[in-house]
Design an enzyme around this catalytic site. Sequence first.
Site, PDB file in Angstrom:
ATOM      1  N   CYS A   2       0.985  -1.419  -0.261  1.00 13.65           N
ATOM      2  CA  CYS A   2       0.183   0.491   0.245  1.00 13.65           C
ATOM      3  C   CYS A   2       0.828   1.222  -0.265  1.00 13.65           C
ATOM      4  O   CYS A   2       2.020   1.045  -0.222  1.00 13.65           O
ATOM      5  CB  CYS A   2      -0.948   0.298   1.233  1.00 13.65           C
ATOM      6  SG  CYS A   2      -0.169  -0.109   2.769  1.00 13.65           S
ATOM      7  N   LEU A  49      -3.696  -1.912  -0.619  1.00 15.85           N
ATOM      8  CA  LEU A  49      -3.580  -3.654  -1.804  1.00 15.85           C
ATOM      9  C   LEU A  49      -3.379  -4.378  -1.431  1.00 15.85           C
ATOM     10  O   LEU A  49      -2.880  -5.092  -0.634  1.00 15.85           O
ATOM     11  CB  LEU A  49      -2.782  -3.252  -2.671  1.00 15.85           C
ATOM     12  CG  LEU A  49      -2.904  -3.377  -4.446  1.00 15.85           C
ATOM     13  CD1 LEU A  49      -3.813  -3.729  -4.757  1.00 15.85           C
ATOM     14  CD2 LEU A  49      -1.415  -3.988  -4.907  1.00 15.85           C
ATOM     15  N   ASN A  73       3.649  -0.569   4.606  1.00 17.22           N
ATOM     16  CA  ASN A  73       3.546  -0.901   2.678  1.00 17.22           C
ATOM     17  C   ASN A  73       4.633  -1.818   2.740  1.00 17.22           C
ATOM     18  O   ASN A  73       6.383  -2.077   2.532  1.00 17.22           O
ATOM     19  CB  ASN A  73       4.541   0.747   2.593  1.00 17.22           C
ATOM     20  CG  ASN A  73       4.717   0.570   0.841  1.00 17.22           C
ATOM     21  OD1 ASN A  73       4.357  -0.564   0.425  1.00 17.22           O
ATOM     22  ND2 ASN A  73       5.252   1.681   0.304  1.00 17.22           N
ATOM     23  N   GLY A  74       4.078  -3.073   2.205  1.00 20.39           N
ATOM     24  CA  GLY A  74       4.879  -3.860   1.821  1.00 20.39           C
ATOM     25  C   GLY A  74       4.417  -5.162   2.271  1.00 20.39           C
ATOM     26  O   GLY A  74       2.992  -5.496   2.776  1.00 20.39           O
ATOM     27  N   GLU A  75       5.453  -6.116   2.435  1.00 24.52           N
ATOM     28  CA  GLU A  75       5.210  -7.698   3.016  1.00 24.52           C
ATOM     29  C   GLU A  75       6.193  -8.422   3.875  1.00 24.52           C
ATOM     30  O   GLU A  75       7.120  -8.051   4.054  1.00 24.52           O
ATOM     31  CB  GLU A  75       5.130  -8.749   1.598  1.00 24.52           C
ATOM     32  CG  GLU A  75       4.310  -8.878   0.274  1.00 24.52           C
ATOM     33  CD  GLU A  75       2.640  -8.871   0.612  1.00 24.52           C
ATOM     34  OE1 GLU A  75       2.543  -9.270   2.439  1.00 24.52           O
ATOM     35  OE2 GLU A  75       1.883  -7.765   0.422  1.00 24.52           O
ATOM     36  N   ASP A  98      -0.026  -9.483   7.947  1.00 24.78           N
ATOM     37  CA  ASP A  98       1.288  -9.069   8.749  1.00 24.78           C
ATOM     38  C   ASP A  98       0.435  -7.965   9.671  1.00 24.78           C
ATOM     39  O   ASP A  98       1.607  -7.426  10.571  1.00 24.78           O
ATOM     40  CB  ASP A  98       1.695  -9.096   8.038  1.00 24.78           C
ATOM     41  CG  ASP A  98       1.699  -8.399   6.616  1.00 24.78           C
ATOM     42  OD1 ASP A  98       0.761  -7.613   6.968  1.00 24.78           O
ATOM     43  OD2 ASP A  98       2.690  -8.432   5.568  1.00 24.78           O
ATOM     44  N   GLY A 362      12.907 -11.216 -11.577  1.00 32.29           N
ATOM     45  CA  GLY A 362      14.103 -11.474 -11.649  1.00 32.29           C
ATOM     46  C   GLY A 362      15.366 -10.867 -10.706  1.00 32.29           C
ATOM     47  O   GLY A 362      16.176 -11.119 -11.140  1.00 32.29           O
TER      48      GLY A 362
END
Length: 619
Positions: A2, A49, A73-75, A98, A362
């Site tokens: 997000c 998101l 913001n993130g995972e 999380d 990658g």
Amino acid sequence: MCGIAGFVKRRAQPNLHVLQNMLNSMRHRGSDAFGHSITSTAAIGMARLAIVDLETGDPPFADESGEVSAVLNGEIYNYGELRRDLFAQGHQLRSAGDTETIAHLAEFLSPTQLASALDGMFAIAVWDERTQELTLIRDRLGKKPLYYWSGGSSFVFASEIKGLLIHPEVPRSVRLNELSTYLMLGYVPTPYTFFEGIVSLPPAHLLTFSFHRGIRIARYWEPPRRQTQGPSRSLARQQAASLLTDAVQHRLESDVPVGALLSGGLDSTAVVATMARLLPVPVPTFSVAFGRETGYDESEYSRLVATTFGTDHHELQLQPPTPDLIETLVHHHDQPFGDSSALPTYLLAKFAKEHVTVVLGGDGGDELFAGYDRFIAARLWQGLRSLPFPIRKLLIAGASPLAQSRIGRMQRIGRFAKSAGLEIPRAYAGWLSYASDDWRQALLGSRGDDAMNIFESEWEKTTKDVDVVGRLLELNLRTYLLDDLLPKTDRMSMAHALEVRSPFLDRKLLEWSFQLPSHYLIRRRRGKAILREALAGIVPPEILSRQKRGFGIPLDSWLRNEYRTYLVSTLDSRTSRIGSILDAREVHAVVASHVSGKANMGHLLWALLTLELFLRRES
């Protein structure tokens, strides 16, 4: 994933409307849900998101008492393990994601302990009402952005600069102190930005703020010291394959469809091959084809990989886009950005988002396993430096004409030979530079400065008792990866609310790679040797034997043909803003040299174009 934003305000109730506007400016990063937490002095919020925990994962999030709030913001890839520990300690969590986990951990962990416990890509804000303290944390490599400003009666933060600029106290004042560095690198290095007073929090750092103690910044993680002796070669091959599998597995955690960006290069192929083995359904893969631009088209290889692993393959035929797309890229970067591969990255992300919400990529394979030509060049540089000085002097003299060649390979050879007279930080910077020393000096005149300081400073921080390749790998993490590759991927994917996850930048894989001596990485003047060996028999031999190719566009051709009128009217006119900060005659000379065909100046011209468009937006 997000956008996050917030502020702490002295002696006044925070304005919810301001926070909402800050979040709305970043709604492209996520508009599935908006949430906030407001106290008497602080306001923090996030535009979500939705990827994990679709049912109960909407913000805001706080601990049981409501006194500790968090936005993310993130995972966080290890949040499941952390949640189990919290439940064992008696904590009650209402969600299955999380972000709430972070709020509960922040109840009893110090900021350093909290940061160290998390594994993932993240930018985090925690407000503790008990201590009246704000904590900001950025992940170890800087995958997720986090900016802040402090002044007057407020401390303000946001995922993007545009979010900060919404706040009424944050001035919109352009800062041009690092122009020479920008013309060399195509970016302004962390922690600086193109805005006065707006700072990028460095990776692996945390910041705490309160009005009675001010701003305190601390590093919570360092890459391990690079080793000169590693595991046996056969064990290293097994470990590389095992760690990559684990990294991919962690990044498949999602409640929405997951695909992969597939260039047909070794790194993206390795990721797709691993996903195909782990997933019960065909992997959705996405690639770009350039059609008649055969020098840039890799679709033959991406199709080969798709067929080999039975993916659900999607291919975007890329044509020269309209010039206004360049302005869109500047909008999403918030600053000038010289890497033209942002353009195909933006278009590929838009294409992929039509099918999935999360993709694996990658990014990082070159950084861990010495995949760039410049690492091989560093080995050759050592050989050149061992030659007697008279021979080196002749090489340098003969290299000057080659360095100005229109033929890319000859130009690179010329620039490399000229570097034989330089120390490695300056030589390395010269190999990467958008503008030569001569062109930078001509464009800047008396405003020129020593743009090499950033490399020399960061070089001194690298491990000193390893060879030049090992030190350059560390330098690359601190410079190019941080300020070029990661911002490009984040801004261009999040412009379409597409999350990109990078298995090669997994913490355990990264830390393990620092055990590898450089002769495991470069063999017979080819990089990624140990990775190629680990993937033998898994990926097609045509992919294993391929030379490294960047994700580029036919920039020189487009600027000389399709974009020629736009280029001249934008840069080489009396109304251009760039003429007020650079020597207008020299800007004209760069444009004329390129469009006439005397030299290929596309990369420098792209950097100048994005600088010009930025100045127009901010004037």
